[in-house]
Scaffold this motif. Structure first.
Motif, PDB file in Angstrom:
ATOM      1  N   LEU A 143       0.848  -1.195   0.000  1.00  0.00           N
ATOM      2  CA  LEU A 143       0.000   0.000   0.000  1.00  0.00           C
ATOM      3  C   LEU A 143       0.882   1.243   0.000  1.00  0.00           C
ATOM      4  N   GLU A 144       0.603   2.144  -0.926  1.00  0.00           N
ATOM      5  CA  GLU A 144       1.293   3.433  -0.978  1.00  0.00           C
ATOM      6  C   GLU A 144       0.416   4.473  -0.291  1.00  0.00           C
ATOM      7  N   VAL A 145       0.984   5.196   0.664  1.00  0.00           N
ATOM      8  CA  VAL A 145       0.249   6.205   1.434  1.00  0.00           C
ATOM      9  C   VAL A 145       0.890   7.556   1.172  1.00  0.00           C
ATOM     10  N   THR A 146       0.117   8.514   0.673  1.00  0.00           N
ATOM     11  CA  THR A 146       0.637   9.852   0.392  1.00  0.00           C
ATOM     12  C   THR A 146       0.275  10.801   1.521  1.00  0.00           C
ATOM     13  N   GLY A 147       1.119  11.809   1.713  1.00  0.00           N
ATOM     14  CA  GLY A 147       0.909  12.772   2.782  1.00  0.00           C
ATOM     15  C   GLY A 147       0.905  12.134   4.148  1.00  0.00           C
ATOM     16  N   ALA A 148       1.869  11.232   4.387  1.00  0.00           N
ATOM     17  CA  ALA A 148       1.800  10.329   5.544  1.00  0.00           C
ATOM     18  C   ALA A 148       2.652  10.791   6.702  1.00  0.00           C
ATOM     19  N   GLU A 149       2.643  12.095   7.035  1.00  0.00           N
ATOM     20  CA  GLU A 149       3.371  12.531   8.213  1.00  0.00           C
ATOM     21  C   GLU A 149       2.742  11.918   9.465  1.00  0.00           C
ATOM     22  N   GLY A 150       3.563  11.310  10.294  1.00  0.00           N
ATOM     23  CA  GLY A 150       3.067  10.770  11.557  1.00  0.00           C
ATOM     24  C   GLY A 150       2.612   9.342  11.494  1.00  0.00           C
ATOM     25  N   VAL A 151       2.549   8.732  10.309  1.00  0.00           N
ATOM     26  CA  VAL A 151       2.164   7.321  10.221  1.00  0.00           C
ATOM     27  C   VAL A 151       3.305   6.471  10.758  1.00  0.00           C
ATOM     28  N   ALA A 152       2.996   5.534  11.639  1.00  0.00           N
ATOM     29  CA  ALA A 152       4.031   4.697  12.239  1.00  0.00           C
ATOM     30  C   ALA A 152       3.449   3.343  12.596  1.00  0.00           C
ATOM     31  N   PHE A 153       4.269   2.317  12.441  1.00  0.00           N
ATOM     32  CA  PHE A 153       3.881   0.951  12.790  1.00  0.00           C
ATOM     33  C   PHE A 153       5.026   0.303  13.559  1.00  0.00           C
ATOM     34  N   GLU A 154       4.681  -0.650  14.385  1.00  0.00           N
ATOM     35  CA  GLU A 154       5.701  -1.427  15.084  1.00  0.00           C
ATOM     36  C   GLU A 154       6.197  -2.513  14.138  1.00  0.00           C
ATOM     37  N   ALA A 155       7.135  -2.141  13.284  1.00  0.00           N
ATOM     38  CA  ALA A 155       7.605  -3.049  12.245  1.00  0.00           C
ATOM     39  C   ALA A 155       8.987  -2.612  11.790  1.00  0.00           C
ATOM     40  N   LEU A 156       9.620  -3.480  11.011  1.00  0.00           N
ATOM     41  CA  LEU A 156      10.906  -3.161  10.410  1.00  0.00           C
ATOM     42  C   LEU A 156      10.726  -1.979   9.457  1.00  0.00           C
ATOM     43  N   ARG A 157      11.597  -0.991   9.547  1.00  0.00           N
ATOM     44  CA  ARG A 157      11.426   0.251   8.789  1.00  0.00           C
ATOM     45  C   ARG A 157      12.712   0.621   8.067  1.00  0.00           C
ATOM     46  N   SER A 158      12.539   1.248   6.914  1.00  0.00           N
ATOM     47  CA  SER A 158      13.689   1.729   6.148  1.00  0.00           C
ATOM     48  C   SER A 158      13.292   2.991   5.402  1.00  0.00           C
ATOM     49  N   ASN A 159      14.258   3.876   5.198  1.00  0.00           N
ATOM     50  CA  ASN A 159      14.046   5.020   4.322  1.00  0.00           C
ATOM     51  C   ASN A 159      14.040   4.555   2.869  1.00  0.00           C
ATOM     52  N   VAL A 160      13.341   5.309   2.034  1.00  0.00           N
ATOM     53  CA  VAL A 160      13.242   4.980   0.616  1.00  0.00           C
ATOM     54  C   VAL A 160      13.861   6.105  -0.191  1.00  0.00           C
ATOM     55  N   VAL A 161      14.791   5.748  -1.051  1.00  0.00           N
ATOM     56  CA  VAL A 161      15.410   6.730  -1.933  1.00  0.00           C
ATOM     57  C   VAL A 161      14.390   7.171  -2.971  1.00  0.00           C
ATOM     58  N   ASN A 162      14.324   8.477  -3.199  1.00  0.00           N
ATOM     59  CA  ASN A 162      13.325   9.010  -4.124  1.00  0.00           C
ATOM     60  C   ASN A 162      13.558   8.499  -5.540  1.00  0.00           C
ATOM     61  N   GLU A 163      12.524   7.935  -6.115  1.00  0.00           N
ATOM     62  CA  GLU A 163      12.517   7.503  -7.513  1.00  0.00           C
ATOM     63  C   GLU A 163      11.143   7.832  -8.083  1.00  0.00           C
ATOM     64  N   ASN A 164      11.086   7.941  -9.384  1.00  0.00           N
ATOM     65  CA  ASN A 164       9.793   8.236  -9.995  1.00  0.00           C
ATOM     66  C   ASN A 164       8.837   7.050  -9.867  1.00  0.00           C
ATOM     67  N   ARG A 165       9.270   5.906 -10.365  1.00  0.00           N
ATOM     68  CA  ARG A 165       8.444   4.699 -10.329  1.00  0.00           C
ATOM     69  C   ARG A 165       9.356   3.486 -10.332  1.00  0.00           C
ATOM     70  N   ALA A 166       8.771   2.336 -10.049  1.00  0.00           N
ATOM     71  CA  ALA A 166       9.532   1.082 -10.069  1.00  0.00           C
ATOM     72  C   ALA A 166       8.593  -0.039 -10.465  1.00  0.00           C
ATOM     73  N   ASP A 167       9.175  -1.132 -10.931  1.00  0.00           N
ATOM     74  CA  ASP A 167       8.404  -2.292 -11.381  1.00  0.00           C
ATOM     75  C   ASP A 167       8.450  -3.399 -10.338  1.00  0.00           C
ATOM     76  N   ILE A 168       7.343  -4.098 -10.228  1.00  0.00           N
ATOM     77  CA  ILE A 168       7.297  -5.360  -9.496  1.00  0.00           C
ATOM     78  C   ILE A 168       7.245  -6.449 -10.558  1.00  0.00           C
ATOM     79  N   GLN A 169       8.372  -7.100 -10.780  1.00  0.00           N
ATOM     80  CA  GLN A 169       8.481  -8.065 -11.866  1.00  0.00           C
ATOM     81  C   GLN A 169       8.010  -9.437 -11.393  1.00  0.00           C
ATOM     82  N   LEU A 170       7.031  -9.983 -12.114  1.00  0.00           N
ATOM     83  CA  LEU A 170       6.439 -11.269 -11.783  1.00  0.00           C
ATOM     84  C   LEU A 170       6.467 -12.169 -13.004  1.00  0.00           C
TER      85      LEU A 170
END
Length: 358
Positions: free
Chosen positions: A102-129
């Motif tokens: 799930l992609e969440v826009t305008g997500a200041e303050g969203v937090a979960f008790e889970a493994l977290r990482s920063n994401v390098v800005n990119e325009n788009r990416a593919d999920i290859q199946l």
């Protein structure tokens, strides 16, 4: 001002504008939500950040492919492979086979008790199946329905969260005895809450589809994907501070929704939530691409196509031998039946005679 100072001033001005644009772009992060009883991700670190090395959107897409049980893209670099090793449990034979991304826009303050990482800005990416027959896709991007705006649906949504909906006010209790309150008479609050209601309904329909697929002989992998823009209305109306309560409610709803997913999928599902602090373009960050390869039979026919005449001759000989053999077997069977039916009823002298051997 001399030319040298002028050039220096211009350089500093351009540098400040560049840095300002980077800050204005905001930061993105990704949360990997796991099954507590059966982990598919590495355990978060003990510190409060629980962060790992920064990932690109392509790395996130490759992670989703692996979680679905497929091989990573051939274009994956060694550096990206090392990053994925920080995320995934090192067991290629133990993958959930189902992913909610799930992609969440305008997500200041969203937090979960889970493994977290920063994401390098990119325009788009593919999920290859691989082949589409091996994957079941379910989109969460369908528009809201009028039923999801009804007072009944809003009351049931509040009850599901142990809250209340009275006189247009939605109240959700928090663990610290505080309450989240939204005035649905205000357009921004109503757009946000109805977007959340719509998201829960779509995820419930995904669970219903899973029940139908679970009875199939060959159960495909399942990818549930979508984009949530509900926080955008709050940000436009109230600014960054107004998003805080909305982010809290979104986190509560998704945590509770994922508990339902874990139960429906019997633990064989994980969540990947990409949070972007700034509203993005209309197109989603991820695009599903099928990279099916031609079958071995198709390759063999292509390789032998220059000698098609020789192949036809071999096929003709084999068919001729097969037909002749079949006809001989049929004739022999008919003759055997004929002689059996016309045997004399007298005793056979060879079978019934007492033969004495000296």
């Amino acid at each position: 001002m001399d030319p040298k100072s002028s050039y220096k001033f211009t350089f500093l001005l351009l540098l400040s504008l560049f840095l300002h644009s980077k800050v204005a772009d905001g930061t993105s992060s990704v949360y990997f939500i796991d099954n507590p009883s059966h982990r598919y991700f590495r355990s978060p670190s003990s510190d409060a950040s629980s962060k790992i090395s920064s990932l690109s959107l392509s790395d996130v897409g490759a992670t989703v492919s692996i979680l679905l049980g497929f091989a990573p893209p051939a274009t994956l670099s060694s550096a990206s492979s090392s990053k994925l090793n920080e995320v995934l449990v090192p067991n290629p034979f133990d993958r959930p086979g189902s992913v909610l991304i799930l992609e969440v826009t305008g997500a200041e303050g969203v937090a979960f008790e889970a493994l977290r990482s920063n994401v390098v800005n990119e325009n788009r990416a593919d999920i290859q199946l691989p082949d589409a027959d091996k994957v079941s896709l379910f989109s969460l991007d369908e528009p809201k329905t009028d039923a999801e705006h009804s007072e009944k649906e809003l009351s049931e949504f509040a009850s599901w969260l142990s809250g209340s909906y009275v006189n247009g006010e939605l109240t959700i209790p928090l663990e610290d005895d505080a309450n989240l309150k939204f005035q649905l008479s205000k357009e921004a609050d109503r757009d946000f809450v109805t977007s959340l209601v719509s998201l829960t309904h779509k995820i419930q329909r995904a669970m219903e589809k899973h029940q139908d697929l679970s009875g199939a002989v060959h159960h495909p992998s399942e990818l549930i994907s979508g984009k949530f823009d509900g926080l955008k209305a709050l940000k436009e109306q109230y600014g960054a501070e107004g998003v805080v309560e909305g982010a809290k409610l979104f986190s509560i709803v998704m945590s509770k929704m994922f508990d339902s997913l874990t139960e429906a999928y019997k633990g064989q599902i994980v969540g990947v939530i990409v949070c972007n602090e700034t509203p993005s373009v209309a197109e989603p960050l991820f695009d599903v691409v099928f990279t099916s390869q031609p079958s071995a039979r198709w390759l063999e026919e292509t390789q032998t196509s220059p000698n098609s005449t020789a192949v036809e001759e071999v096929i003709l000989v084999r068919r001729t031998v097969a037909w002749i053999t079949g006809l001989l077997l049929i004739i022999a069977t008919l003759l055997g039946i004929y002689f059996l039916l016309n045997m004399p009823l007298t005793r056979d002298t060879l079978l019934y005679s007492n033969v004495k051997l000296d």
